[in-house]
Design a protein around this motif. Sequence first.
Motif, PDB file in Angstrom:
ATOM      1  N   UNK A 111      40.510  46.403  31.415  1.00 47.52           N
ATOM      2  CA  UNK A 111      41.463  45.864  30.739  1.00 47.52           C
ATOM      3  C   UNK A 111      42.269  45.811  32.073  1.00 47.52           C
ATOM      4  N   UNK A 112      41.925  46.563  33.327  1.00 43.59           N
ATOM      5  CA  UNK A 112      42.850  46.037  34.319  1.00 43.59           C
ATOM      6  C   UNK A 112      42.396  44.771  34.913  1.00 43.59           C
ATOM      7  N   UNK A 113      41.969  44.047  34.699  1.00 39.00           N
ATOM      8  CA  UNK A 113      40.912  42.883  34.678  1.00 39.00           C
ATOM      9  C   UNK A 113      42.392  41.696  33.770  1.00 39.00           C
ATOM     10  N   UNK A 114      42.413  42.331  32.480  1.00 39.32           N
ATOM     11  CA  UNK A 114      43.791  42.101  31.708  1.00 39.32           C
ATOM     12  C   UNK A 114      45.147  41.794  32.231  1.00 39.32           C
ATOM     13  N   UNK A 115      44.832  43.436  32.866  1.00 33.65           N
ATOM     14  CA  UNK A 115      46.418  43.620  33.168  1.00 33.65           C
ATOM     15  C   UNK A 115      46.997  42.497  33.871  1.00 33.65           C
ATOM     16  N   UNK A 116      45.687  41.986  34.943  1.00 36.85           N
ATOM     17  CA  UNK A 116      46.066  41.290  35.799  1.00 36.85           C
ATOM     18  C   UNK A 116      46.163  39.590  36.267  1.00 36.85           C
ATOM     19  N   UNK A 117      45.757  39.083  34.499  1.00 34.84           N
ATOM     20  CA  UNK A 117      45.603  38.149  33.651  1.00 34.84           C
ATOM     21  C   UNK A 117      47.561  37.958  33.034  1.00 34.84           C
ATOM     22  N   UNK A 118      48.330  39.457  32.324  1.00 38.28           N
ATOM     23  CA  UNK A 118      49.428  39.165  32.173  1.00 38.28           C
ATOM     24  C   UNK A 118      50.038  39.249  32.700  1.00 38.28           C
ATOM     25  N   UNK A 119      50.084  39.830  34.164  1.00 38.53           N
ATOM     26  CA  UNK A 119      50.927  39.920  35.707  1.00 38.53           C
ATOM     27  C   UNK A 119      52.184  38.337  35.558  1.00 38.53           C
ATOM     28  N   UNK A 120      53.135  38.478  35.183  1.00 41.98           N
ATOM     29  CA  UNK A 120      53.376  36.785  35.509  1.00 41.98           C
ATOM     30  C   UNK A 120      54.045  36.245  37.187  1.00 41.98           C
ATOM     31  N   UNK A 121      53.857  38.072  37.311  1.00 43.48           N
ATOM     32  CA  UNK A 121      54.358  37.886  39.379  1.00 43.48           C
ATOM     33  C   UNK A 121      53.069  37.642  40.045  1.00 43.48           C
ATOM     34  N   UNK A 122      51.961  37.576  39.661  1.00 45.48           N
ATOM     35  CA  UNK A 122      50.631  37.218  40.094  1.00 45.48           C
ATOM     36  C   UNK A 122      50.684  35.850  40.504  1.00 45.48           C
ATOM     37  N   UNK A 123      50.013  34.973  42.106  1.00 49.68           N
ATOM     38  CA  UNK A 123      49.432  33.690  42.091  1.00 49.68           C
ATOM     39  C   UNK A 123      48.706  34.008  41.245  1.00 49.68           C
ATOM     40  N   UNK A 124      48.328  32.202  41.053  1.00 48.54           N
ATOM     41  CA  UNK A 124      47.360  31.428  40.251  1.00 48.54           C
ATOM     42  C   UNK A 124      45.831  32.443  40.792  1.00 48.54           C
ATOM     43  N   UNK A 125      45.528  32.470  42.329  1.00 45.41           N
ATOM     44  CA  UNK A 125      44.532  32.722  42.283  1.00 45.41           C
ATOM     45  C   UNK A 125      43.550  33.942  41.952  1.00 45.41           C
ATOM     46  N   UNK A 126      44.530  34.928  42.248  1.00 50.08           N
ATOM     47  CA  UNK A 126      44.371  36.100  41.498  1.00 50.08           C
ATOM     48  C   UNK A 126      43.812  36.281  40.437  1.00 50.08           C
ATOM     49  N   UNK A 127      44.720  35.364  39.023  1.00 50.38           N
ATOM     50  CA  UNK A 127      44.595  35.267  38.132  1.00 50.38           C
ATOM     51  C   UNK A 127      42.943  34.106  37.956  1.00 50.38           C
ATOM     52  N   UNK A 128      43.086  33.714  38.362  1.00 51.63           N
ATOM     53  CA  UNK A 128      42.000  32.581  38.407  1.00 51.63           C
ATOM     54  C   UNK A 128      40.943  33.633  38.414  1.00 51.63           C
ATOM     55  N   UNK A 129      40.903  34.382  39.334  1.00 50.89           N
ATOM     56  CA  UNK A 129      39.509  35.598  39.576  1.00 50.89           C
ATOM     57  C   UNK A 129      39.270  36.676  38.605  1.00 50.89           C
ATOM     58  N   UNK A 130      39.949  37.250  38.263  1.00 53.60           N
ATOM     59  CA  UNK A 130      40.632  37.831  37.601  1.00 53.60           C
ATOM     60  C   UNK A 130      39.903  36.924  35.824  1.00 53.60           C
ATOM     61  N   UNK A 131      40.284  36.065  35.740  1.00 56.80           N
ATOM     62  CA  UNK A 131      39.562  35.614  34.261  1.00 56.80           C
ATOM     63  C   UNK A 131      37.889  35.095  34.537  1.00 56.80           C
ATOM     64  N   UNK A 132      38.245  34.886  35.992  1.00 56.97           N
ATOM     65  CA  UNK A 132      36.546  34.901  36.139  1.00 56.97           C
ATOM     66  C   UNK A 132      35.792  35.784  36.125  1.00 56.97           C
ATOM     67  N   UNK A 133      35.798  36.825  36.708  1.00 57.08           N
ATOM     68  CA  UNK A 133      35.072  37.613  36.369  1.00 57.08           C
ATOM     69  C   UNK A 133      35.279  38.723  35.161  1.00 57.08           C
ATOM     70  N   UNK A 134      35.388  37.921  33.871  1.00 52.51           N
ATOM     71  CA  UNK A 134      36.022  38.315  32.718  1.00 52.51           C
ATOM     72  C   UNK A 134      35.857  37.768  31.833  1.00 52.51           C
ATOM     73  N   UNK A 135      35.314  36.582  32.411  1.00 47.96           N
ATOM     74  CA  UNK A 135      33.876  35.610  31.465  1.00 47.96           C
ATOM     75  C   UNK A 135      32.850  35.906  31.669  1.00 47.96           C
ATOM     76  N   UNK A 136      32.757  36.622  32.883  1.00 47.80           N
ATOM     77  CA  UNK A 136      31.230  36.560  32.880  1.00 47.80           C
ATOM     78  C   UNK A 136      30.571  38.262  33.153  1.00 47.80           C
ATOM     79  N   UNK A 137      31.630  38.666  32.487  1.00 48.19           N
ATOM     80  CA  UNK A 137      31.226  40.715  31.934  1.00 48.19           C
ATOM     81  C   UNK A 137      31.397  40.582  30.440  1.00 48.19           C
ATOM     82  N   UNK A 138      31.664  39.706  29.958  1.00 46.20           N
ATOM     83  CA  UNK A 138      31.517  39.868  28.358  1.00 46.20           C
ATOM     84  C   UNK A 138      30.782  38.806  27.554  1.00 46.20           C
ATOM     85  N   UNK A 139      29.906  39.537  28.378  1.00 45.53           N
ATOM     86  CA  UNK A 139      28.453  38.497  27.393  1.00 45.53           C
ATOM     87  C   UNK A 139      27.725  39.181  26.569  1.00 45.53           C
ATOM     88  N   UNK A 140      28.123  40.121  25.752  1.00 44.54           N
ATOM     89  CA  UNK A 140      27.848  40.575  24.333  1.00 44.54           C
ATOM     90  C   UNK A 140      28.810  40.327  23.899  1.00 44.54           C
TER      91      UNK A 140
END
Length: 324
Positions: A111-140
Amino acid sequence: CEKLSGVSVKIFDSCERAKEKTAKLDVSIMARLVATTAPVAAAFDRFAEELIELSDVEANAIDMVDHGNAKIMVDLLQTDVKAKAARILAKICQNTYGKRSQAIARAGAIEPLVALLNDGALDFEIVSNAAFALGNIVRTAELAEAAGEAGAIAPLVALLAGFTEHSEAAEIAAFALNTIAYNGSEAWNDCIVAAGAIQSLMVLLAAGGTEAHDAAEHALAVLVNLSFGSDERADAIVASGSIAPIVALLAGGTESRHEFLAARLLFNLATDGQVRGQCSRRSEARSEAIVAAGAVDPLVALLARGLDDDAASEAADALGMLAS
């Protein structure tokens, strides 16, 4: 790098990594302070760069999760040091190779990773890291479901749409979407299409040259999973004008996975009423569109590699479906 011990993280001088400093970051202290955000954030910020480097080692990344640091990182995603926390969590997820996905998810990461994805005020490096972490987590299937329920799909598709300005973020978004598409339910795959992903994926395919090689590969993988098991999604992919760029990627070179994924995608698109784990009759309309786009010659060319080659095997299946 030194392997993490059970209760402390050894910090190394940034210039002389072999020289151990006397200062240590005591994980148990961080755990006790986690309820008081400011002290933990300050301690973390001081040692973040060293932790980033240590987390590049698989054994260290595993220890970080096994000794409670995942929860600390998750809590720090909601503080002023969220950028560094997201970066370390992304590295931990990457370097544990899915071995600790469940533990990181249990620490409340999704949920906090998705919240970072939805935070339009953040720079793309933070959002990219959140997306990368999420992609590596959701393996089931369970974790992909949790990501979908948390609202991950819409912001990931939005990242795809920014490929021209932020190609790395779009590539990572395609990676994360593919993990959800592969592990998630048919309903979530329908949601990915409904959110407008196909047109953005087509942009990544069209840019599939040297600089965007990985982006095109991730885009192909998403389309393979979306096309599998649904005539409606397959029709949407064909209607997007995707067949010509897919055919173009059949000649990506012997070291490329483009041919393998492109041939598999064409097989899926040529198949009517496919159900996961089963083959069915061909789709007349989609097969005609594939042939008209000039797919037969490059598929035949792949056969010359021999059927021990994965791309050649997929090409044979695609040609068999087109001829059936």
